[in-house]
Design a protein around this motif. Structure first.
Motif, PDB file in Angstrom:
ATOM      1  N   SER A 127       0.810  -1.218   0.000  1.00  6.38           N
ATOM      2  CA  SER A 127       0.000   0.000   0.000  1.00  6.38           C
ATOM      3  C   SER A 127       0.846   1.271   0.000  1.00  6.38           C
ATOM      4  CB  SER A 127      -0.948   0.006   1.199  1.00  6.38           C
ATOM      5  OG  SER A 127      -0.235   0.052   2.413  1.00  6.38           O
ATOM      6  N   PHE A 128       2.136   1.164   0.320  1.00  5.16           N
ATOM      7  CA  PHE A 128       3.001   2.344   0.367  1.00  5.16           C
ATOM      8  C   PHE A 128       3.841   2.505  -0.904  1.00  5.16           C
ATOM      9  CE2 PHE A 128       2.559   1.220   4.945  1.00  5.16           C
ATOM     10  CZ  PHE A 128       1.833   2.338   5.331  1.00  5.16           C
ATOM     11  N   PHE A 129       3.601   1.657  -1.912  1.00  9.07           N
ATOM     12  CA  PHE A 129       4.398   1.718  -3.135  1.00  9.07           C
ATOM     13  C   PHE A 129       3.614   2.374  -4.254  1.00  9.07           C
ATOM     14  CE2 PHE A 129       6.182  -0.508  -6.993  1.00  9.07           C
ATOM     15  CZ  PHE A 129       7.388   0.172  -6.980  1.00  9.07           C
ATOM     16  N   ASN A 130       4.202   3.415  -4.859  1.00  6.46           N
ATOM     17  CA  ASN A 130       3.618   4.082  -6.013  1.00  6.46           C
ATOM     18  C   ASN A 130       4.229   3.457  -7.265  1.00  6.46           C
ATOM     19  OD1 ASN A 130       2.821   5.798  -8.090  1.00  6.46           O
ATOM     20  ND2 ASN A 130       2.919   7.644  -6.810  1.00  6.46           N
ATOM     21  N   GLU A 131       3.478   2.604  -7.925  1.00  6.17           N
ATOM     22  CA  GLU A 131       3.998   1.901  -9.104  1.00  6.17           C
ATOM     23  C   GLU A 131       4.315   2.867 -10.242  1.00  6.17           C
ATOM     24  OE1 GLU A 131       1.631  -1.366 -10.375  1.00  6.17           O
ATOM     25  OE2 GLU A 131       1.415  -2.216  -8.370  1.00  6.17           O
ATOM     26  N   THR A 132       3.568   3.933 -10.356  1.00  3.55           N
ATOM     27  CA  THR A 132       3.756   4.870 -11.459  1.00  3.55           C
ATOM     28  C   THR A 132       5.126   5.541 -11.403  1.00  3.55           C
ATOM     29  OG1 THR A 132       1.375   5.303 -11.517  1.00  3.55           O
ATOM     30  CG2 THR A 132       2.824   6.911 -12.602  1.00  3.55           C
ATOM     31  N   THR A 133       5.580   5.883 -10.200  1.00  2.62           N
ATOM     32  CA  THR A 133       6.852   6.594 -10.038  1.00  2.62           C
ATOM     33  C   THR A 133       7.954   5.711  -9.452  1.00  2.62           C
ATOM     34  OG1 THR A 133       6.121   7.358  -7.854  1.00  2.62           O
ATOM     35  CG2 THR A 133       5.708   8.819  -9.742  1.00  2.62           C
ATOM     36  N   SER A 134       7.646   4.437  -9.208  1.00  7.27           N
ATOM     37  CA  SER A 134       8.616   3.495  -8.621  1.00  7.27           C
ATOM     38  C   SER A 134       9.122   3.994  -7.273  1.00  7.27           C
ATOM     39  CB  SER A 134       9.800   3.258  -9.570  1.00  7.27           C
ATOM     40  OG  SER A 134       9.366   2.752 -10.807  1.00  7.27           O
ATOM     41  N   ALA A 135       8.213   4.552  -6.473  1.00  8.40           N
ATOM     42  CA  ALA A 135       8.593   5.224  -5.234  1.00  8.40           C
ATOM     43  C   ALA A 135       7.905   4.595  -4.030  1.00  8.40           C
ATOM     44  CB  ALA A 135       8.231   6.709  -5.328  1.00  8.40           C
TER      45      ALA A 135
END
Length: 209
Positions: A127-135
């Motif tokens: 839930s803490f991973f932004n797949e779009t920005t790899s962040a």
């Protein structure tokens, strides 16, 4: 970037990410995580996870490293390993202290410049991973993670200007560590991603479970 598959062996891949980095640019070895996992000498089974004291014990008593081609990593079922002569002798291992606070980043940067990439641990939660920005960023206010969700990765560098806006939850400032993962090159940016300097766990001294 390599792929640990379905096995709980991230700590061995992260350990070798550090050692292989330290040997560059002269040495370009690829070592066998499977041999380390099978012969570390502790009670943990191949799927029980591990920590960096286990890899340190295996390497400094000269049970390894051995080359990957000598003891290849399994793609399906796990198999046992034989003992082989190590291809080099690890004499010293640097254990850096955990960060004293969320802005204590300069000692880690200095260590990367002096010794190369570092095996490091944090707690993974999708839930803490932004797949779009790899962040990835887990706020300090997030509930503590349960044992067993820890993950070992290889910290290879940093970007002071990586924007705070790239994370799902906005950290107190810009900046991120550059991470080499062990989930294959299909994950994120060809196997690499970013963790905010302000992540609750990264560099805190917690071992991967």
């Amino acid at each position: 970037v390599r792929d640990q598959g379905q096995f709980g062996t991230c700590w061995a891949f992260a350990s070798y990410g550090s050692l292989e980095s330290d040997l560059l640019p002269e040495g370009k070895e690829i070592f066998s995580p499977k041999n380390m996992v099978n012969l570390h000498g502790f009670d943990n089974g191949y799927d029980d996870g591990g920590q960096y004291f286990m890899s340190t014990a295996y390497l400094t008593r000269w049970d390894g490293p051995v080359e990957e081609e000598t003891d290849p990593y399994p793609t399906q079922n796990w198999t046992d390993s034989l003992a082989y002569p190590p291809v080099l002798h690890v004499q010293d291992v640097i254990m850096m202290p955990g960060r004293s606070n969320l802005t204590d980043i300069n000692p880690i940067k200095a260590g990367l410049q002096k010794w190369g990439a570092a095996g490091i641990a944090f707690y993974w939660n999708n839930s803490f991973f932004n797949e779009t920005t790899s962040a990835y960023y887990q706020p300090a206010t997030a509930p503590d993670q349960k044992p067993g969700s820890g993950h070992g990765v290889t910290l290879i560098g940093w970007n002071d200007t990586f924007p705070a806006s790239a994370f799902h939850d906005t950290p107190p400032g810009d900046g991120a560590w550059i991470i080499k993962n062990s989930w294959g090159s299909d994950f994120s940016e060809e196997g690499f991603f970013y963790i905010s300097y302000y992540d609750k766990y990264i560099g805190s001294g917690k071992d991967p479970d």
